[in-house]
Design a protein around this motif. Structure first.
Motif, PDB file in Angstrom:
ATOM      1  N   VAL A  52       0.860  -1.177   0.000  1.00 49.03           N
ATOM      2  CA  VAL A  52       0.000   0.000   0.000  1.00 49.03           C
ATOM      3  C   VAL A  52       0.893   1.222   0.000  1.00 49.03           C
ATOM      4  O   VAL A  52       1.826   1.312   0.798  1.00 49.03           O
ATOM      5  CB  VAL A  52      -0.912   0.015   1.254  1.00 49.03           C
ATOM      6  CG1 VAL A  52      -1.735   1.280   1.301  1.00 49.03           C
ATOM      7  CG2 VAL A  52      -1.815  -1.204   1.266  1.00 49.03           C
ATOM      8  N   HIS A  53       0.619   2.166  -0.896  1.00 46.88           N
ATOM      9  CA  HIS A  53       1.383   3.407  -0.955  1.00 46.88           C
ATOM     10  C   HIS A  53       0.547   4.521  -0.347  1.00 46.88           C
ATOM     11  O   HIS A  53      -0.576   4.761  -0.756  1.00 46.88           O
ATOM     12  CB  HIS A  53       1.729   3.750  -2.400  1.00 46.88           C
ATOM     13  CG  HIS A  53       2.414   5.063  -2.541  1.00 46.88           C
ATOM     14  ND1 HIS A  53       1.763   6.181  -2.982  1.00 46.88           N
ATOM     15  CD2 HIS A  53       3.678   5.440  -2.270  1.00 46.88           C
ATOM     16  CE1 HIS A  53       2.607   7.199  -2.991  1.00 46.88           C
ATOM     17  NE2 HIS A  53       3.764   6.770  -2.567  1.00 46.88           N
ATOM     18  N   ALA A  54       1.120   5.183   0.661  1.00 47.74           N
ATOM     19  CA  ALA A  54       0.428   6.299   1.316  1.00 47.74           C
ATOM     20  C   ALA A  54       1.418   7.440   1.482  1.00 47.74           C
ATOM     21  O   ALA A  54       2.385   7.317   2.220  1.00 47.74           O
ATOM     22  CB  ALA A  54      -0.108   5.873   2.674  1.00 47.74           C
ATOM     23  N   GLY A  55       1.205   8.513   0.777  1.00 51.83           N
ATOM     24  CA  GLY A  55       2.080   9.674   0.898  1.00 51.83           C
ATOM     25  C   GLY A  55       1.464  10.732   1.787  1.00 51.83           C
ATOM     26  O   GLY A  55       0.441  10.513   2.420  1.00 51.83           O
ATOM     27  N   GLY A  56       2.112  11.887   1.854  1.00 51.84           N
ATOM     28  CA  GLY A  56       1.600  12.973   2.671  1.00 51.84           C
ATOM     29  C   GLY A  56       2.341  13.077   3.991  1.00 51.84           C
ATOM     30  O   GLY A  56       3.305  12.355   4.236  1.00 51.84           O
ATOM     31  N   THR A  57       1.885  13.981   4.831  1.00 50.94           N
ATOM     32  CA  THR A  57       2.523  14.178   6.124  1.00 50.94           C
ATOM     33  C   THR A  57       1.470  14.329   7.216  1.00 50.94           C
ATOM     34  O   THR A  57       0.323  14.661   6.946  1.00 50.94           O
ATOM     35  CB  THR A  57       3.410  15.447   6.131  1.00 50.94           C
ATOM     36  OG1 THR A  57       2.607  16.576   5.808  1.00 50.94           O
ATOM     37  CG2 THR A  57       4.551  15.335   5.138  1.00 50.94           C
ATOM     38  N   GLY A  58       1.887  14.055   8.448  1.00 55.15           N
ATOM     39  CA  GLY A  58       1.050  14.303   9.613  1.00 55.15           C
ATOM     40  C   GLY A  58      -0.296  13.631   9.579  1.00 55.15           C
ATOM     41  O   GLY A  58      -0.410  12.442   9.283  1.00 55.15           O
ATOM     42  N   VAL A  59      -1.322  14.400   9.894  1.00 57.76           N
ATOM     43  CA  VAL A  59      -2.689  13.878   9.976  1.00 57.76           C
ATOM     44  C   VAL A  59      -3.135  13.328   8.632  1.00 57.76           C
ATOM     45  O   VAL A  59      -3.785  12.283   8.562  1.00 57.76           O
ATOM     46  CB  VAL A  59      -3.667  14.970  10.469  1.00 57.76           C
ATOM     47  CG1 VAL A  59      -5.106  14.493  10.394  1.00 57.76           C
ATOM     48  CG2 VAL A  59      -3.314  15.392  11.884  1.00 57.76           C
ATOM     49  N   GLU A  60      -2.767  14.005   7.552  1.00 55.82           N
ATOM     50  CA  GLU A  60      -3.143  13.534   6.215  1.00 55.82           C
ATOM     51  C   GLU A  60      -2.603  12.119   5.987  1.00 55.82           C
ATOM     52  O   GLU A  60      -3.319  11.231   5.527  1.00 55.82           O
ATOM     53  CB  GLU A  60      -2.586  14.469   5.143  1.00 55.82           C
ATOM     54  CG  GLU A  60      -2.804  13.965   3.734  1.00 55.82           C
ATOM     55  CD  GLU A  60      -2.012  14.723   2.683  1.00 55.82           C
ATOM     56  OE1 GLU A  60      -2.344  14.538   1.499  1.00 55.82           O
ATOM     57  OE2 GLU A  60      -1.076  15.462   3.027  1.00 55.82           O
ATOM     58  N   CYS A  61      -1.348  11.891   6.335  1.00 55.61           N
ATOM     59  CA  CYS A  61      -0.721  10.587   6.138  1.00 55.61           C
ATOM     60  C   CYS A  61      -1.373   9.526   7.016  1.00 55.61           C
ATOM     61  O   CYS A  61      -1.701   8.434   6.548  1.00 55.61           O
ATOM     62  CB  CYS A  61       0.772  10.673   6.428  1.00 55.61           C
ATOM     63  SG  CYS A  61       1.654   9.146   6.083  1.00 55.61           S
ATOM     64  N   SER A  62      -1.582   9.822   8.285  1.00 49.56           N
ATOM     65  CA  SER A  62      -2.183   8.821   9.173  1.00 49.56           C
ATOM     66  C   SER A  62      -3.615   8.511   8.757  1.00 49.56           C
ATOM     67  O   SER A  62      -4.056   7.363   8.844  1.00 49.56           O
ATOM     68  CB  SER A  62      -2.113   9.264  10.633  1.00 49.56           C
ATOM     69  OG  SER A  62      -2.862  10.424  10.855  1.00 49.56           O
ATOM     70  N   THR A  63      -4.344   9.504   8.262  1.00 51.29           N
ATOM     71  CA  THR A  63      -5.703   9.278   7.775  1.00 51.29           C
ATOM     72  C   THR A  63      -5.678   8.337   6.583  1.00 51.29           C
ATOM     73  O   THR A  63      -6.489   7.411   6.493  1.00 51.29           O
ATOM     74  CB  THR A  63      -6.377  10.611   7.387  1.00 51.29           C
ATOM     75  OG1 THR A  63      -6.413  11.449   8.532  1.00 51.29           O
ATOM     76  CG2 THR A  63      -7.779  10.395   6.856  1.00 51.29           C
ATOM     77  N   LYS A  64      -4.733   8.560   5.657  1.00 51.61           N
ATOM     78  CA  LYS A  64      -4.610   7.688   4.492  1.00 51.61           C
ATOM     79  C   LYS A  64      -4.273   6.264   4.913  1.00 51.61           C
ATOM     80  O   LYS A  64      -4.895   5.316   4.449  1.00 51.61           O
ATOM     81  CB  LYS A  64      -3.514   8.192   3.549  1.00 51.61           C
ATOM     82  CG  LYS A  64      -3.882   9.386   2.738  1.00 51.61           C
ATOM     83  CD  LYS A  64      -2.719   9.730   1.837  1.00 51.61           C
ATOM     84  CE  LYS A  64      -2.943  10.999   1.069  1.00 51.61           C
ATOM     85  NZ  LYS A  64      -1.782  11.306   0.207  1.00 51.61           N
ATOM     86  N   ILE A  65      -3.280   6.114   5.785  1.00 47.52           N
ATOM     87  CA  ILE A  65      -2.862   4.777   6.207  1.00 47.52           C
ATOM     88  C   ILE A  65      -4.033   4.018   6.813  1.00 47.52           C
ATOM     89  O   ILE A  65      -4.325   2.889   6.423  1.00 47.52           O
ATOM     90  CB  ILE A  65      -1.692   4.850   7.205  1.00 47.52           C
ATOM     91  CG1 ILE A  65      -0.427   5.360   6.513  1.00 47.52           C
ATOM     92  CG2 ILE A  65      -1.439   3.473   7.837  1.00 47.52           C
ATOM     93  CD1 ILE A  65       0.701   5.679   7.481  1.00 47.52           C
ATOM     94  N   HIS A  66      -4.714   4.636   7.757  1.00 50.68           N
ATOM     95  CA  HIS A  66      -5.837   3.965   8.413  1.00 50.68           C
ATOM     96  C   HIS A  66      -6.970   3.668   7.436  1.00 50.68           C
ATOM     97  O   HIS A  66      -7.588   2.605   7.492  1.00 50.68           O
ATOM     98  CB  HIS A  66      -6.322   4.787   9.610  1.00 50.68           C
ATOM     99  CG  HIS A  66      -5.370   4.762  10.755  1.00 50.68           C
ATOM    100  ND1 HIS A  66      -4.358   5.677  10.887  1.00 50.68           N
ATOM    101  CD2 HIS A  66      -5.250   3.929  11.802  1.00 50.68           C
ATOM    102  CE1 HIS A  66      -3.668   5.403  11.974  1.00 50.68           C
ATOM    103  NE2 HIS A  66      -4.182   4.347  12.544  1.00 50.68           N
ATOM    104  N   SER A  67      -7.251   4.592   6.534  1.00 46.84           N
ATOM    105  CA  SER A  67      -8.309   4.396   5.546  1.00 46.84           C
ATOM    106  C   SER A  67      -7.955   3.255   4.595  1.00 46.84           C
ATOM    107  O   SER A  67      -8.786   2.393   4.308  1.00 46.84           O
ATOM    108  CB  SER A  67      -8.536   5.693   4.776  1.00 46.84           C
ATOM    109  OG  SER A  67      -9.512   5.524   3.787  1.00 46.84           O
TER     110      SER A  67
END
Length: 120
Positions: free
Chosen positions: A59-74
């Motif tokens: 799974v590829h999840a970019g971004g930083t901070g809250v955006e990144c953690s939101t993507k990972i969990h989603s």
């Protein structure tokens, strides 16, 4: 019918208010009777070698901070709803900025990853 070769497909998932794209690689020879490990990559462009004949989901999840953690969990929630993943074998990797972000995510969510391999 499932293909035996590893396939790479782009998936678009809701991430907060906007949509974000992640790359999903299914394991070669995937069968739902077995649980499979997951690698979360936080680098900008994961190496295609990571997806070739892989024995894991990527799974590829970019971004930083809250955006990144939101993507990972989603992404992980969506992946678990579609496939039989092993929640005890979720690993993280990232290079440069992605490695730094992985360290941040592991600090904030230590229960999420079985192991991490940041390259900073």
């Amino acid at each position: 019918m499932l293909r035996r070769a590893a396939i790479v497909i782009a998936i678009v998932l809701a991430s907060g208010r906007s949509a974000s794209a992640g790359v999903l690689s299914t394991p070669e020879g995937y069968t739902p009777e077995k649980s499979w490990p997951v690698i979360v990559s936080l680098q900008d462009n994961p190496d295609p070698a990571l997806t070739a004949k892989s024995p894991y989901f990527l799974v590829h999840a970019g971004g930083t901070g809250v955006e990144c953690s939101t993507k990972i969990h989603s992404y992980l929630k969506d992946l678990a709803a579609r496939y039989n993943i092993d929640v005890n074998r979720i690993y993280g990797t990232g290079f440069s900025r992605g490695g730094h972000e992985l360290l941040e995510q592991a600090w904030h969510y230590p229960h999420l990853f079985a192991a991490i391999a940041p390259v900073c």
